[in-house]
Enzyme design. Structure first.
Site, PDB file in Angstrom:
ATOM      1  N   SER A 176       0.845  -1.187   0.000  1.00  0.00           N
ATOM      2  CA  SER A 176       0.000   0.000   0.000  1.00  0.00           C
ATOM      3  C   SER A 176       0.894   1.256   0.000  1.00  0.00           C
ATOM      4  O   SER A 176       1.843   1.325  -0.783  1.00  0.00           O
ATOM      5  CB  SER A 176      -0.932  -0.061   1.223  1.00  0.00           C
ATOM      6  OG  SER A 176      -2.008   0.808   1.080  1.00  0.00           O
ATOM      7  N   ASP A 430      -8.505  -5.378  -6.026  1.00  0.00           N
ATOM      8  CA  ASP A 430      -8.201  -4.218  -5.182  1.00  0.00           C
ATOM      9  C   ASP A 430      -8.372  -2.910  -5.949  1.00  0.00           C
ATOM     10  O   ASP A 430      -7.738  -2.711  -6.986  1.00  0.00           O
ATOM     11  CB  ASP A 430      -6.740  -4.376  -4.718  1.00  0.00           C
ATOM     12  CG  ASP A 430      -6.221  -3.186  -3.958  1.00  0.00           C
ATOM     13  OD1 ASP A 430      -7.029  -2.390  -3.459  1.00  0.00           O
ATOM     14  OD2 ASP A 430      -4.980  -3.074  -3.860  1.00  0.00           O
ATOM     15  N   HIS A 455      -5.993  -6.439  -1.749  1.00  0.00           N
ATOM     16  CA  HIS A 455      -4.902  -5.503  -1.413  1.00  0.00           C
ATOM     17  C   HIS A 455      -3.698  -6.248  -0.818  1.00  0.00           C
ATOM     18  O   HIS A 455      -3.802  -6.891   0.217  1.00  0.00           O
ATOM     19  CB  HIS A 455      -5.456  -4.465  -0.441  1.00  0.00           C
ATOM     20  CG  HIS A 455      -4.702  -3.171  -0.419  1.00  0.00           C
ATOM     21  ND1 HIS A 455      -4.303  -2.493  -1.549  1.00  0.00           N
ATOM     22  CD2 HIS A 455      -4.273  -2.391   0.623  1.00  0.00           C
ATOM     23  CE1 HIS A 455      -3.686  -1.370  -1.216  1.00  0.00           C
ATOM     24  NE2 HIS A 455      -3.647  -1.295   0.094  1.00  0.00           N
TER      25      HIS A 455
END
Lengths: 490, 490
Positions: A176, A430, A455
């Site tokens: 991320s 995602d 994710h």
């Protein structure tokens, strides 16, 4: 509800910061955030601190702060074994340490030293303490460039002072925002790290880089693959909420159907319900893992499939539609059956970390989001930079800088063919994959696509229910990282 | 004496900032600096200003300043012709514009737009005006990273707004510190500039990168190639000055022999004479061009040869040696015969720009210098970081940061194999070549060596007296730059 801190929630907040839908929630101070609770794990590590300059880029401020980092050396070959360095995201580093099982599984194989470095202003790494958020002057050193400099200096110091580490290869790992940092660390300090695994790092999500509709389009697709009727029902439901939300009676109906803790009093309250629902759907697409997991909420495996269950038949009647939607989202917020009611403002009590990510989203991390209602299942919304800027100014007394974001992020973004040794992995379920690197750029800038992945699923501990593409992604990553460790640098 | 501003002088000041010999002069405020006088030239350009943020790396300070840049578009093919972008050094940009003839000669050949961008805090590009130097808080934005961000943003804005420039290739040019900036601009913003000519850019001169004796060793070699007896005489002269400087009579002798404007009163004054002489010799090695030129002083072609003339026979007698040395240095400070006397403190009235470079040398630009008296012709001196740090603190209330310099510069320095499209040119007569890239690192990181070249001679207008290696260097540079413009990017 047992709220868990997680990077997904934190990162996901962007959509709220930058979407018109959520301007109200921004004004309230990122109400969708939750307090931190750390998951216990069996991983053994030591905690250490390193004194960093608060300002690496100017010399007038000579203040320092203590950066926390976690060390696990039980697998390490002290005769030059590699260093796996997690570039901490916007949160408590112990959470990332405990939720990045891939590093723990790979360390014994490659005899690596594990380091998890906390990002400044989060967790226990607090320049100017817990009150920094109140003062723009104290908050101004919260930037990704400063964080990268922290990481680079920490790595250099570790290599200089840790016996056996002098010639160790260093591999950065991150997911991320942490994945962006891992990629940028290799781009900006190619001689400090030898390679980076940037998992679900949307380095191309910045303003001007992709259409702002992209994220919610992915969310919609992730629902569509379970049921196109589900998508149709959801798309229809916004109008129904609007209609019901316009009258006292309708709002009462909405309040009881969704088991809300507090009655919706105004049509703005009904708007908050819609924002909450959008957020839930965004989050679901991020955490649509094949096995039960607990992030934002405890969820079953393939949670979107479960959520779409009650919505998989076309519902014509408005009330019946709202009832089906309510059943659907209860999978999300009441899977355990423990929740007594749903508070759409439950997250209004933001923790420090939440507010701080809001600051980052208001400065460097300008990643627009919007919807068109056609390629996505949401109400059409536009992205309005000036409005976002005004909201940012209200809350933090600062404004995002469009041209700076474009200059700095473009250089570290869209055209990075001059860089090398970075793996960009993305799960296609995602929403953040929309801003990810989905195609290899060169032999040493490798894109790994995980069609069934959410994710940064690849950073998680392996699970028997992992789909073959998830397993394959980890194998490819291991293969490439082994090459970097051996010295096959390009 | 007609003092001229020049980059060589400015850059050369480093040796004073960082050498023990010159601690005294540092305390006085960089007394060897001179006021600015701009040379007239026939180059036609327009002056423009661009509003830049003072702080690119933090968001609390929203102040702006106007960055000056010069534009010459008379050669430009507005259908995508390239942009030649000079990355301004520590001084008035008009000087660099007028003294970088190579760009003016190359522009018509490649139909290029010429841009000369001024470095923040110098010339007319003054955040917080002329008084910034008095306030560490106002001076803190004087860093190379901020300057690079200025350049990157300016280039992006020019490309976005100048009709015809959207797809133009951008080539950065710079010499000395400007050469470092040109190289770093390509390293840090590889998508903003397509290639860089970094002339005489000592990117490896930072602390820990080369032995601190390296610069004065090159100075010595540049003298030795004219006459090894000259070197022997110079080496001997320091002891003679020490002996004479210890007594009133001896100091009177020194004062009259060197035609000093003021009598040397103390042995510390004799020390100032030695510092001045070292500086002269350092400067001579930088400007040892084959043809007459006016930089620090108006000088003949091959000035070291001229200076060594009176010292080319071994002199045994102390007084005779001092007389010969005096004759030698008069070539330097009185070539035109206009000087009535020599004031070793003549530069004590520093201009703003001088003080500002001192600040940079006290923060990021930590490039140690020392001598051993064996491989060089100077008195042995050591480099003492703490002492330098204390002096910096006294003057600017800031201290250099060793670890930061190493981290940031190492990444942009010693091991840059991951970068591409940079030419590093170095004249071997130039003391700064000791910290330059003298060997090609990859097919797109090309080193060009000019054995008969002084400080970035290749950026100067071509001259009939240029040696073949100087001419060849420019030809190679032109060939490579043509490739970049055509799009042969690696």
């Amino acid at each position: 509800m047992a709220a868990k801190l997680n990077q997904f929630i934190l990162f996901q907040s962007l959509i709220c910061v930058l979407s018109i839908l959520c301007v109200e929630s921004l004004r309230k101070g990122f109400p969708h955030r939750k307090s931190h609770q750390l998951r216990e794990s069996g991983y053994a590590y030591k905690t250490a601190y390193f004194e960093q300059k608060v300002d690496h880029f100017g010399f007038a401020n000579d203040d320092t702060y203590k950066q926390r980092y976690l060390v696990a050396d039980q697998f390490w070959d002290k005769n030059g074994g590699p260093i796996f360095f997690y570039t901490g995201n916007e949160g408590d580093i112990t959470w990332f340490c405990n939720n990045t099982g891939f590093m723990w599984e790979l360390a014994p194989k490659l005899k690596a030293l594990l380091i998890f470095a906390e990002h400044r202003y989060y967790g226990a790494s607090l320049p100017y303490g817990a009150d920094a958020a109140k003062d723009p002057n104290k908050l101004q050193y919260l930037t990704s460039e400063q964080a990268l400099a922290d990481f680079a200096i920490l790595i250099q110091e570790l290599k200089a002072n840790e016996p056996g580490a002098q010639n160790s290869r260093v591999i950065a790992f991150g997911g991320s925002y942490g994945g962006m940092l891992a990629a940028w660390l290799r781009i900006k300090y190619p001689n400090v790290v030898d390679g980076s695994l940037a998992a679900s790092a949307p380095i191309w999500s910045f303003i001007g880089q992709i259409p702002c509709e992209a994220q919610l389009q992915v969310v919609t697709n992730s629902f569509k693959r379970e049921s196109s009727t589900c998508v149709k029902n959801i798309r229809k439901s916004w109008g129904v909420i609007n209609t019901l939300g316009a009258t006292d009676l309708g709002r009462a109906r909405l309040s009881t159907t969704f088991d809300l803790c507090a009655l919706l009093n105004t049509s703005a309250d009904a708007g908050a319900l819609k924002s909450w629902l959008l957020e839930v759907m965004f989050n679901l697409a991020m955490v649509d893992y094949p096995y039960p997991a607990s992030f934002l909420e405890p969820l079953p495996g393939w949670p979107i499939k479960a959520v779409c269950g009650p919505l998989s038949n076309e519902v014509v009647d408005d009330v019946a539609l709202i009832e089906a939607l309510s059943k659907a989202v209860k999978v999300y917020y009441n899977y355990t059956g423990q929740a007594k009611c749903l508070d759409v403002n439950q997250n209004a009590v933001g923790s420090l970390g939440d507010e701080l990510w809001g600051y980052q989203a208001c400065t460097e991390m300008v990643m627009p989001s919007c919807s068109n209602g056609v390629t996505d299942m949401f109400e059409p919304t536009t992205y309005n930079f000036s409005q976002v800027s005004d909201e940012c100014f209200k809350q933090f007394k600062i404004r995002p800088r469009k041209s700076w974001v474009i200059t700095e992020r473009k250089s570290w973004g869209k055209n990075i063919k001059t860089a090398s040794n970075i793996i960009f992995s993305n799960g296609l379920l995602d929403p953040w994959s929309s801003g990810g690197v989905l195609k290899s750029i060169s032999p040493s800038l490798t894109a790994i696509i995980i069609p069934n992945g959410a994710h940064h699923v690849d950073l998680r501990t392996s699970n028997p229910k992992d789909t073959p593409d998830i397993t394959k992604a980890r194998q490819t990553e291991e293969y490439i990282i082994k090459g970097w460790v051996k010295g096959d640098n390009s």
